[in-house]
Design an enzyme around this catalytic site. Structure first.
Site, PDB file in Angstrom:
ATOM      1  N   HIS A   1     -48.855  22.725  -9.555  1.00  0.00           N
ATOM      2  CA  HIS A   1     -48.658  23.775 -10.568  1.00  0.00           C
ATOM      3  C   HIS A   1     -48.753  23.221 -11.979  1.00  0.00           C
ATOM      4  O   HIS A   1     -49.356  23.831 -12.849  1.00  0.00           O
ATOM      5  CB  HIS A   1     -47.301  24.465 -10.370  1.00  0.00           C
ATOM      6  CG  HIS A   1     -47.226  25.239  -9.092  1.00  0.00           C
ATOM      7  ND1 HIS A   1     -46.041  25.546  -8.456  1.00  0.00           N
ATOM      8  CD2 HIS A   1     -48.199  25.758  -8.305  1.00  0.00           C
ATOM      9  CE1 HIS A   1     -46.295  26.222  -7.345  1.00  0.00           C
ATOM     10  NE2 HIS A   1     -47.593  26.360  -7.232  1.00  0.00           N
TER      11      HIS A   1
ATOM     12  N   ARG B   1     -48.165  18.046  16.932  1.00  0.00           N
ATOM     13  CA  ARG B   1     -47.443  17.285  15.913  1.00  0.00           C
ATOM     14  C   ARG B   1     -47.463  18.084  14.617  1.00  0.00           C
ATOM     15  O   ARG B   1     -48.533  18.353  14.066  1.00  0.00           O
ATOM     16  CB  ARG B   1     -48.115  15.925  15.701  1.00  0.00           C
ATOM     17  CG  ARG B   1     -47.525  15.164  14.542  1.00  0.00           C
ATOM     18  CD  ARG B   1     -48.111  13.762  14.362  1.00  0.00           C
ATOM     19  NE  ARG B   1     -47.493  13.132  13.218  1.00  0.00           N
ATOM     20  CZ  ARG B   1     -48.138  12.746  12.117  1.00  0.00           C
ATOM     21  NH1 ARG B   1     -49.450  12.852  12.029  1.00  0.00           N
ATOM     22  NH2 ARG B   1     -47.484  12.222  11.106  1.00  0.00           N
TER      23      ARG B   1
ATOM     24  N   TYR C   1     -58.414   6.192  10.723  1.00  0.00           N
ATOM     25  CA  TYR C   1     -59.600   6.951  10.342  1.00  0.00           C
ATOM     26  C   TYR C   1     -60.831   6.079  10.139  1.00  0.00           C
ATOM     27  O   TYR C   1     -61.932   6.463  10.501  1.00  0.00           O
ATOM     28  CB  TYR C   1     -59.351   7.718   9.042  1.00  0.00           C
ATOM     29  CG  TYR C   1     -58.404   8.895   9.177  1.00  0.00           C
ATOM     30  CD1 TYR C   1     -58.890  10.172   9.416  1.00  0.00           C
ATOM     31  CD2 TYR C   1     -57.025   8.727   9.061  1.00  0.00           C
ATOM     32  CE1 TYR C   1     -58.039  11.257   9.532  1.00  0.00           C
ATOM     33  CE2 TYR C   1     -56.158   9.810   9.175  1.00  0.00           C
ATOM     34  CZ  TYR C   1     -56.674  11.072   9.408  1.00  0.00           C
ATOM     35  OH  TYR C   1     -55.824  12.142   9.530  1.00  0.00           O
TER      36      TYR C   1
END
Ligand code: PNW
Length: 486
Positions: A46, A84, A317
């Protein structure tokens, strides 16, 4: 893609589980609904939309706060045996502290857990996936030692509230990411203080983890049973050349990137990795500090943290090459300067939609073996593996990514003897990817952010993963999941 039809099929054993993962801030939305408090990610997105690639935020995200039945139905379709997800701390404790519990937050997670159980899907719950209550950040967040006590109080609320229905717990998701990227980089709270506050964060997170594990062990295990671990992210780090220098640099980098959190918990001796201890102590001294920038544990803390796990949650990854850095004197201290090694990726490794993620399946096997050899082959759950590609339902590349990483994992388990009990794909759904906003799509299901009800649609990879989860085997006939045009 051609496979010899005579190849025998690659199958995981019966006890091996397949699941999918998400995290609260990335999917729930409902950021200020029904009493939820503000988190550090609400505040960052924000106050500084320019720090998010598409200037977006998780205010609405995938609207999963309103889609319990719909999302669980997708998991039923996939045939996965566990889910999960993470609990939002400020949704449960809007003030961060345990004197006031937000009932609607409790209701939401109770409904989700009940719906999972109705469908025989085991909940795997992460207590902290990066959305710290903003009011605790005002006290310094994870750099303040008292945060460990507040985390214990929060964990107690979770165990008291959900302990009867949740047997598998993870304290933290990727402390390396949220300490280094949060206190030395651009993730919330975006403190620019690598080499100082990242180490303070890590220190308090390790203490918090150990304290919660001991509390679980002493006060809950007998009553509710279950297992508790922590999720660490390990990209494989391969020496750039065969030179002794680069091999040493790669090993030092592994000790900094994984050992920072893994060594205190999973090694036989406990405490920080010796090379990390000595390099940061020496650098601090040379830089004129009267004490090391890496805090010291008391011997009681070393013992409390050592062995504080029932299993390792491992996110994997990608892979990097490592070479020795040039030790530069008189520079601003930082994590990277302390290790004196540089990470990079090869240009000819297949690219994805994430700049940091190149497709290197062989690194998975190497990494798992490094973990086996360094930490006495811990029981391991792969808590995340996945890939982002541009929008589209015919995601052949994702199918190939998952298939190649699963083959590497299969070899690590059945040829090398690594103790891995399950695999979790990140993610069930496209979602808010932190500073990359909605520009990176990791989902097995596409989310249409233009449609008012945030419609979910299965990608080809969902069909592929369904087959894997239901049979436990990788398909020999790839043709069903690929198109000639790819
Ligand atoms: C994970 N790396 O973070 C997070 O746990 C997820 O919340 C996130 O959505 C997912 O990755 C995909 O971005 C990582 O550099 C960040 O190897 C970076 C790395 C690995 C994991």
């Amino acid at each position: 893609y051609q496979r010899n039809v005579l190849d025998s099929q690659v199958c995981f054993s019966n006890g091996f589980s397949f699941g999918v993962a998400t995290a609260s801030y990335q999917i729930e939305g409902a950021w200020n609904v029904s009493g939820k408090g503000e988190s550090i990610w609400d505040r960052l997105t924000h106050a500084h939309p320019e720090m998010i690639l598409d200037h977006q935020n998780g205010d609405v995200a995938d609207g999963s706060y309103y889609k319990v039945k719909e999302d669980v139905a997708l998991m039923v379709e996939l045939g996965v045996s566990f889910y999960r997800f993470s609990v939002s701390w400020p949704r449960i404790l809007p003030n961060g502290l345990s004197n006031y519990v937000n009932e609607d937050g409790v209701r939401y997670y109770k409904e989700l857990i009940a719906e999972l159980h109705r469908n025989n899907i085991t909940p795997v719950v992460t207590m902290y996936h990066w959305d710290l209550p903003q009011c605790l950040q005002e006290l310094g967040g994870w750099t303040n030692p008292i945060m460990a006590d507040y985390f214990v109080d929060y964990a107690r609320v979770l165990l008291d509230t959900f302990g009867d229905e949740v047997r598998i717990w993870l304290t933290f998701n990727e402390p390396y990411s949220f300490c280094e990227d949060g206190y030395g980089g651009l993730d919330a709270p975006a403190a620019n203080s690598s080499g100082f506050e990242d180490y303070m964060c890590g220190h308090n997170v390790l203490r918090a983890h150990g304290m919660v594990y001991r509390m679980f062990d002493n006060e809950y295990r007998e009553k509710i049973g279950g297992h508790m671990g922590i999720t660490l992210d390990f990209a494989w780090l391969e020496p750039a050349t065969t030179s002794v220098e680069d091999q040493q640099a790669a090993e030092t980098a592994r000790q900094f990137y994984f050992g920072w959190f893994a060594h205190p918990i999973f090694s036989e001796s406990g405490d920080y990795p010796p090379i990390m201890r000595s390099l940061i102590d020496e650098n601090s001294k040379r830089q004129g500090f009267h004490r090391s920038r890496l805090p010291y544990f008391t011997s009681e803390e070393v013992e409390m943290i050592r062995g504080s796990y029932d299993f390792l949650g491992l996110n994997h990854y990608t892979t990097y090459l490592v070479k020795r850095g040039s030790q530069r004197l008189n520079v601003q201290p930082s994590f990277k300067e302390d290790m004196n090694a540089v990470r990079f990726q090869r240009d000819d490794w297949p690219k994805t939609n994430s700049t940091w993620l190149k497709v290197v399946p062989w690194g998975f096997r190497k990494l798992l073996n490094w973990v086996r050899l360094n930490y006495r082959n811990p029981k391991t759950l792969i808590t995340e593996n996945g890939v982002a590609y541009p929008r589209g339902l015919r995601d052949t590349k994702r199918v190939k990514f998952i298939d190649s990483y699963l083959r590497s994992l299969h070899t690590a388990i059945y040829q090398d003897g690594c103790f891995v009990i399950g695999y979790t794909y990140w993610s069930l759904l496209d979602n808010f990817e932190w500073t990359r906003g909605y520009t990176e799509r990791f989902g097995l299901y596409e989310v249409d952010y233009q449609s008012p009800d945030l419609t979910r649609t299965a990608k080809l990879s969902a069909k592929y993963f369904t087959n894997v989860a239901k049979t436990g085997c990788l398909p020999n006939n790839f043709a069903d999941y690929t198109y000639d045009t790819d």
